[in-house]
Design an enzyme around this catalytic site. Sequence first.
Site, PDB file in Angstrom:
ATOM      1  N   HIS A  85     -71.479  42.464  68.431  1.00 30.34           N
ATOM      2  CA  HIS A  85     -70.728  43.063  69.810  1.00 30.34           C
ATOM      3  C   HIS A  85     -69.410  42.996  69.802  1.00 30.34           C
ATOM      4  O   HIS A  85     -69.373  44.006  70.767  1.00 30.34           O
ATOM      5  CB  HIS A  85     -71.723  43.008  70.820  1.00 30.34           C
ATOM      6  N   CYS A 135     -81.234  45.268  71.937  1.00 31.78           N
ATOM      7  CA  CYS A 135     -81.086  44.946  72.239  1.00 31.78           C
ATOM      8  C   CYS A 135     -80.635  45.828  74.006  1.00 31.78           C
ATOM      9  O   CYS A 135     -81.725  46.615  73.658  1.00 31.78           O
ATOM     10  CB  CYS A 135     -79.461  45.738  71.079  1.00 31.78           C
ATOM     11  N   HIS A 188     -75.943  38.584  66.275  1.00 30.73           N
ATOM     12  CA  HIS A 188     -76.037  39.563  67.189  1.00 30.73           C
ATOM     13  C   HIS A 188     -74.595  39.702  68.984  1.00 30.73           C
ATOM     14  O   HIS A 188     -74.101  40.889  68.445  1.00 30.73           O
ATOM     15  CB  HIS A 188     -77.263  39.486  67.833  1.00 30.73           C
ATOM     16  N   GLU A 189     -74.025  39.130  69.098  1.00 27.41           N
ATOM     17  CA  GLU A 189     -72.986  38.655  69.866  1.00 27.41           C
ATOM     18  C   GLU A 189     -71.566  38.995  68.746  1.00 27.41           C
ATOM     19  O   GLU A 189     -70.752  39.256  69.542  1.00 27.41           O
ATOM     20  CB  GLU A 189     -73.943  37.043  71.362  1.00 27.41           C
TER      21      GLU A 189
END
Length: 163
Positions: free
Chosen positions: A135, A89, A131-132
Site C-alpha cells: 500500500h 483488503c 500487504h501494508e
Amino acid sequence: MAIRDIRVFGDPVLRTVCDPIVDIDDGVRALAQDLIDTVDMDGRAGLAATQIGHTLRAFSLHIDGEISYVLNPEIVALEGEPELTGEGCLSVPDLWFDVLRYPRATVRGIDLDGNPIEIAGEGLMAQALQHECDHLDGKLYLSRLDRESRGEAMRQIRTSAWF
C-alpha cells in the site's frame, strides 16, 4: 483521535507512493493515532496511511489481539518460498483472492520517538507486513493477481454496490 473512513478502489490516493516521515510532529502523532484507532476493529489486520487519505509512510497492525504501528517501514527480509494465500483488503471490500506471499517477513522502521523498531513474523503477520508495505508503495493486492483472477476481481468490483 478518530476512526477514519477507508478509501476504496478508484481513489487515486491508493496509487500514491508514500513519502518518508522526516519530522515527527503533532501531525504525524495524530496520523499514528488515527491508524491505531481505525484498525482497532474485528476483521482488520492492517491499515496503511493511504487507506485513510494520507501519503506519509506509516501503517498499523491488528494481529492476534495486539495493535502496533510502524513509521517509515521497509521490508528488510522475505523468507521461504512464496505461497498462495487467501487475501482481502479494506479498500476493496468483499473480495477475496489468492495472492503469492512469502511465509516469513521482517520490517524495520521507527516509532513516534524516532527509535528503531523491527517487526517480524510468519503467517498472517508476514502477509500483513507485505500487504501494508505494498500500500505504501502505491500498490493494491489486485496487482499481484494472475491475469484471470485480476479480470474476475475487476468484474466483481464493477458490479459491487460500493463502486
